[in-house]
Write an enzyme that holds these catalytic residues in place. Structure first.
Site, mmCIF file in Angstrom:
data_model
loop_
_atom_site.group_PDB
_atom_site.id
_atom_site.type_symbol
_atom_site.label_atom_id
_atom_site.label_comp_id
_atom_site.label_asym_id
_atom_site.label_seq_id
_atom_site.Cartn_x
_atom_site.Cartn_y
_atom_site.Cartn_z
ATOM 1 N N LEU A 127 0.801 -1.228 0.000
ATOM 2 C CA LEU A 127 0.000 0.000 0.000
ATOM 3 C C LEU A 127 0.834 1.278 0.000
ATOM 4 C CD1 LEU A 127 -2.728 -0.959 2.643
ATOM 5 C CD2 LEU A 127 -2.551 -1.573 0.237
ATOM 6 N N ILE A 151 12.862 -0.041 5.596
ATOM 7 C CA ILE A 151 14.172 -0.622 5.892
ATOM 8 C C ILE A 151 14.713 -1.354 4.677
ATOM 9 C CG2 ILE A 151 13.932 -0.822 8.388
ATOM 10 C CD1 ILE A 151 13.002 -3.737 7.934
ATOM 11 N N ILE A 203 11.579 1.377 12.419
ATOM 12 C CA ILE A 203 10.720 1.789 13.546
ATOM 13 C C ILE A 203 11.168 1.167 14.865
ATOM 14 C CG2 ILE A 203 8.657 2.345 12.191
ATOM 15 C CD1 ILE A 203 7.586 -0.428 13.198
ATOM 16 N N TYR A 219 -1.009 -10.889 14.579
ATOM 17 C CA TYR A 219 -1.321 -9.693 13.780
ATOM 18 C C TYR A 219 -2.554 -8.988 14.364
ATOM 19 C CZ TYR A 219 -2.711 -7.082 9.521
ATOM 20 O OH TYR A 219 -3.066 -6.119 8.607
ATOM 21 N N LYS A 244 -2.914 -5.393 16.348
ATOM 22 C CA LYS A 244 -3.728 -4.291 15.811
ATOM 23 C C LYS A 244 -4.746 -3.794 16.845
ATOM 24 C CE LYS A 244 -2.023 -3.689 11.654
ATOM 25 N NZ LYS A 244 -1.430 -2.429 11.202
ATOM 26 N N ILE A 247 -7.037 -5.420 0.820
ATOM 27 C CA ILE A 247 -6.875 -4.386 -0.214
ATOM 28 C C ILE A 247 -6.339 -5.012 -1.508
ATOM 29 C CG2 ILE A 247 -5.813 -2.170 -0.786
ATOM 30 C CD1 ILE A 247 -7.804 -2.074 1.609
HETATM 31 N N1 NAD Z 1 -2.724 -4.890 2.400
HETATM 32 C C1 NAD Z 1 -3.860 -5.117 3.022
HETATM 33 O O1 NAD Z 1 -4.745 -5.821 2.509
HETATM 34 C C2 NAD Z 1 -4.103 -4.513 4.368
HETATM 35 C C3 NAD Z 1 -5.370 -4.646 4.949
HETATM 36 C C4 NAD Z 1 -5.580 -4.149 6.226
HETATM 37 C C5 NAD Z 1 -4.589 -3.418 6.871
HETATM 38 N N2 NAD Z 1 -3.380 -3.284 6.275
HETATM 39 C C6 NAD Z 1 -2.343 -2.550 6.999
HETATM 40 O O2 NAD Z 1 -1.766 -1.550 6.160
HETATM 41 C C7 NAD Z 1 -0.369 -1.433 6.433
HETATM 42 C C8 NAD Z 1 0.415 -1.604 5.143
HETATM 43 O O3 NAD Z 1 0.117 -2.889 4.624
HETATM 44 P P1 NAD Z 1 0.914 -3.478 3.378
HETATM 45 O O4 NAD Z 1 -0.007 -4.446 2.744
HETATM 46 O O5 NAD Z 1 1.496 -2.380 2.569
HETATM 47 O O6 NAD Z 1 2.051 -4.290 4.139
HETATM 48 P P2 NAD Z 1 3.388 -4.924 3.513
HETATM 49 O O7 NAD Z 1 3.694 -6.143 4.277
HETATM 50 O O8 NAD Z 1 3.251 -5.040 2.035
HETATM 51 O O9 NAD Z 1 4.474 -3.790 3.831
HETATM 52 C C9 NAD Z 1 4.942 -3.560 5.135
HETATM 53 C C10 NAD Z 1 6.248 -2.781 5.036
HETATM 54 O O10 NAD Z 1 6.749 -2.616 6.368
HETATM 55 C C11 NAD Z 1 8.169 -2.639 6.265
HETATM 56 N N3 NAD Z 1 8.807 -2.936 7.558
HETATM 57 C C12 NAD Z 1 8.930 -4.139 8.172
HETATM 58 N N4 NAD Z 1 9.661 -4.004 9.303
HETATM 59 C C13 NAD Z 1 9.962 -2.674 9.413
HETATM 60 C C14 NAD Z 1 10.701 -1.907 10.366
HETATM 61 N N5 NAD Z 1 11.286 -2.484 11.420
HETATM 62 N N6 NAD Z 1 10.813 -0.581 10.168
HETATM 63 C C15 NAD Z 1 10.246 0.010 9.087
HETATM 64 N N7 NAD Z 1 9.546 -0.670 8.154
HETATM 65 C C16 NAD Z 1 9.419 -1.998 8.313
HETATM 66 C C17 NAD Z 1 8.443 -3.737 5.237
HETATM 67 O O11 NAD Z 1 9.749 -3.614 4.696
HETATM 68 C C18 NAD Z 1 7.337 -3.504 4.225
HETATM 69 O O12 NAD Z 1 7.764 -2.690 3.158
HETATM 70 C C19 NAD Z 1 -0.064 -2.494 7.508
HETATM 71 O O13 NAD Z 1 -0.063 -1.875 8.765
HETATM 72 C C20 NAD Z 1 -1.207 -3.452 7.410
HETATM 73 O O14 NAD Z 1 -1.482 -4.067 8.631
HETATM 74 C C21 NAD Z 1 -3.106 -3.800 5.042
HETATM 75 C C1 THR Z 2 -6.687 -8.086 5.780
HETATM 76 C C2 THR Z 2 -5.294 -7.553 5.942
HETATM 77 O O1 THR Z 2 -5.041 -7.129 7.206
HETATM 78 C C3 THR Z 2 -4.159 -8.292 5.281
HETATM 79 N N1 THR Z 2 -4.335 -8.237 3.848
HETATM 80 C C4 THR Z 2 -4.038 -9.726 5.707
HETATM 81 O O2 THR Z 2 -4.660 -10.553 5.084
HETATM 82 O O3 THR Z 2 -3.328 -10.014 6.622
#
Ligand code: NAD
Ligand code: THR
Length: 380
Positions: A74, A96, A114, A202, A206, A232
């Site tokens: 995202l 990172i 972080i 997870y 959250k 997403i």
């Molecule tokens: N993608 C989805 O469907 C979805 C749905 C609900 C919520 N979310 C939330 O949205 C956020 C982004 O999701 P995403 O799908 O892009 O996740 P992702 O797993 O694709 O990306 C997470 C990023 O966090 C980085 N990361 C890991 N450890 C780290 C650290 N110590 N310091 C800094 N960065 C670090 C990783 O390198 C990675 O680029 C997350 O918090 C996730 O929980 C995502």
């Molecule tokens: C739903 C959302 O948090 C993420 N795409 C997962 O499946 O873990």
């Protein structure tokens, strides 16, 4: 520039030779810029609401957003979305991981871990950050595979982010998820406030983030804003190891080979959302006037479907498409504990949330996404 700034009863004037401002008490300075064709207005850095209103009137503004964990599914989309709105240099992307060339050259990028609170603090101070989007996390399936890393990133990391945001008066966005609910939550639909007993690290992390953010809001006035995202779906970025990943991968496989092996049962119903709606919701809740927010954590919803229904919709575009099922027991157990539908009536009522994409629109948009076919070919 002429116009009334809604809700504030203030005005900006531009007259032919003389410029004059009347924009409320918080403007600290103003000056001519762009060879006399523009008006530069300087605010106290926390006056985001006024700045937001001005941007609606076509004014350009510089205030700086830091985006942590920005290289995931995202993150890059959010950075592009914010940069279109606020200007390239107003958004600092960080992670990172090493960014690919096109991301590195597309706007400011810095390394930020972080788990290193000193580094985080330095980044915020040195770059005069106002808004912080905290996207770093381990998602549901990868979290179960490494609980101790998930605890560190999702819980200790969150503590560092909340502390820095509180110390420096930042507006903080933290995404939550459908995964913050569990088998004892109402599943069809899940409301904003109900039993939350998730069974994944997870989900636990959250719920912790939601509660910490709200506690800091009430205790210290931290401007914490949180949306619970559904799964997403995006065309130009890959998912990071979640339970809803199938709903992204299916498109790549449908285009590449016309076949897809799904790791969830055909009848597994989950809330889902197209990335454009998700990013727009994120900006909308960040810009929402404080007084409109009756809560600090909101569900947002767009559609809800099963793998079978998604496959049927893809079939309308690719008649030869075939789906088979090989269930992954870890992901299936997670999906079975999550809501099938989301009640987002509070977001709709409080700050006007409205989704644009339903299932037919999603499928048409994904399959016609510019460069999608080439990108799939390159990825393979
Ligand atoms: N993608 C989805 O469907 C979805 C749905 C609900 C919520 N979310 C939330 O949205 C956020 C982004 O999701 P995403 O799908 O892009 O996740 P992702 O797993 O694709 O990306 C997470 C990023 O966090 C980085 N990361 C890991 N450890 C780290 C650290 N110590 N310091 C800094 N960065 C670090 C990783 O390198 C990675 O680029 C997350 O918090 C996730 O929980 C995502
Ligand atoms: C739903 C959302 O948090 C993420 N795409 C997962 O499946 O873990």
């Amino acid at each position: 520039i002429q116009g009334e700034i809604k809700g504030y009863g203030t005005q900006i004037y531009k007259k032919k030779k003389k410029k004059r401002k009347e924009i409320g008490p918080r403007v600290v300075d103003y000056a001519q810029c762009h060879g006399g064709k523009g008006l530069k207005i300087v605010f106290f850095h926390n006056d985001i609401l006024e700045i937001t209103e001005l941007i609606r009137f076509g004014l350009k503004c510089l205030f700086v957003h830091l985006h942590l964990g920005g290289l995931g599914q995202l993150g890059v989309g959010l950075a592009n979305f914010l940069r279109k709105r606020f200007g390239k240099d107003s958004v600092i992307l960080s992670d990172i991981r090493k960014p690919p060339d096109h991301i590195f050259h597309n706007g400011p990028f810095i390394y930020s871990d972080i788990l290193d609170s000193k580094n985080l603090r330095e980044t915020v101070v040195n770059n005069r950050i106002n808004w912080l989007f905290h996207y770093s996390a381990l998602l549901s399936a990868v979290g179960e595979a490494d609980v101790s890393l998930a605890k560190a990133v999702n819980i200790t990391g969150l503590h560092n982010v909340v502390d820095v945001a509180t110390e420096h008066g930042l507006r903080l966005f933290v995404p939550s998820t459908i995964g913050a609910f569990g088998p004892t939550s109402p599943r069809n639909p899940a409301p904003d406030l109900c039993v939350q007993r998730p069974r994944t690290i997870y989900g636990v992390s959250k719920v912790h983030a939601e509660l910490m953010g709200e506690y800091y809001y009430h205790r210290y006035g931290l401007d914490f804003r949180c949306l619970r995202y559904p799964g997403i779906i995006s065309a130009d970025s890959q998912p990071g190891g979640g339970t809803t990943d199938y709903a992204v991968q299916i498109f790549h496989h449908a285009v590449k080979s016309g076949r897809f092996e799904c790791n969830l049962k055909p009848s597994t119903r989950l809330p889902m959302m197209y990335i454009e709606d998700c990013l727009r919701a994120t900006l909308e809740v960040m810009e929402a006037p404080t007084k409109s927010l009756s809560m600090r954590t909101y569900n947002i919803n767009a559609m809800s479907f099963t793998p079978e229904e998604l496959a049927q919709e893809i079939h309308k575009h690719i008649p030869e498409f075939q789906i088979t099922y090989n269930v992954d027991s870890v992901r299936q157990a997670i999906a079975d504990s999550w809501p099938m539908n989301f009640d987002d009536s509070n977001a709709r009522k409080d700050w006007g949330w409205k989704h644009d994409f339903d299932l037919p629109n999603l499928v048409t948009t994904m399959l016609n996404f510019p460069g999608f076919h080439t990108r799939v070919a390159r990825a393979n």
